[in-house]
Design an enzyme around this catalytic site. Structure first.
Site, PDB file in Angstrom:
ATOM      1  CB  CYS A   1      -1.006  -0.035   1.140  1.00  0.00           C
ATOM      2  SG  CYS A   1      -2.392   1.100   0.896  1.00  0.00           S
TER       3      CYS A   1
ATOM      4  CG  HIS B   1      -3.094  -3.417   3.689  1.00  0.00           C
ATOM      5  ND1 HIS B   1      -2.137  -2.730   4.387  1.00  0.00           N
ATOM      6  CD2 HIS B   1      -3.814  -2.491   3.010  1.00  0.00           C
ATOM      7  CE1 HIS B   1      -2.269  -1.433   4.149  1.00  0.00           C
ATOM      8  NE2 HIS B   1      -3.267  -1.266   3.320  1.00  0.00           N
TER       9      HIS B   1
ATOM     10  CD  GLU C   1      -0.242  -5.616   5.824  1.00  0.00           C
ATOM     11  OE1 GLU C   1      -0.668  -4.456   5.959  1.00  0.00           O
ATOM     12  OE2 GLU C   1       0.038  -6.107   4.719  1.00  0.00           O
TER      13      GLU C   1
END
Length: 195
Positions: free
Chosen positions: A81, A177, A179
């Site tokens: 991002c 994202h 994660e």
């Protein structure tokens, strides 16, 4: 063989989530806030967050030029991002002059900030990702997209017709994202590139 040491730029953004994902992907993960910490890592993750704030903090912590130098010397990096925005050679709509997001010149691409819209326009979507078995569940939060890639940049995934995951050598960037999803394949892809 020892695990690679991967730093997570810990000035602002999803630091904790990336540290956990990198550890699960087989790396020794540490935070990076100082030039000496940057000098000690085999690779770096630049997390999501706010690209203009991160640029300001890179200057404040005297990390901007050391980071640009490490990237120019070939240090592997992964940006998600805001990290994708900062790894670009050019940022479309970089922000207010004097407080603009600063490109680190890691990947030969032009990235547009907040391309998919505001926070309210954030979305999730399963996307095909070259080199991974099966689609990736991608979480887009005020996400960028890539408007131009250089001849040495490989597009790994697209959303709404735009590149949202790219790789150039041992540099990787996603507009989304990974994660936050529990799927560690993107992080493993990066960690494996350090071997």
């Amino acid at each position: 063989m020892s695990s690679p040491t991967v730093g997570v730029l810990a000035l602002q953004g999803d630091t904790r989530e990336h540290l956990a994902a990198l550890r699960e992907a087989g790396a020794d993960a540490i935070t990076v806030r100082r030039p000496a910490e940057l000098a000690a890592v085999d690779g770096l993750v630049i997390p999501g967050g706010e690209s203009t704030t991160m640029s300001h903090l890179l200057r404040e912590f005297d990390l901007l030029e050391p980071l640009r130098a490490r990237l120019a010397d070939g240090m592997p990096a992964y940006g998600s991002c805001a990290g994708m925005i900062l790894l670009a050679t050019e940022i479309a709509d970089a922000g207010v002059p004097g407080r603009a997001a600063l490109p680190l010149h890691g990947i030969d691409m032009t990235v547009r900030r907040n391309a998919f819209g505001r926070q309210v326009d954030s979305f999730e979507e399963d996307i095909e990702f070259t080199g991974l078995d099966g689609p990736v569940h991608a979480v887009f939060i005020r996400a960028p997209w890539v408007e131009r890639v250089g001849p040495d940049v490989e597009v790994l995934a697209r959303a709404a017709g735009h590149p949202v995951a790219v790789r150039q050598g041992r540099m990787l960037a996603t507009a989304f994202h990974p994660e936050v999803t529990g799927d560690r394949r993107v992080h493993k892809l990066f960690v494996n590139s350090l071997a």
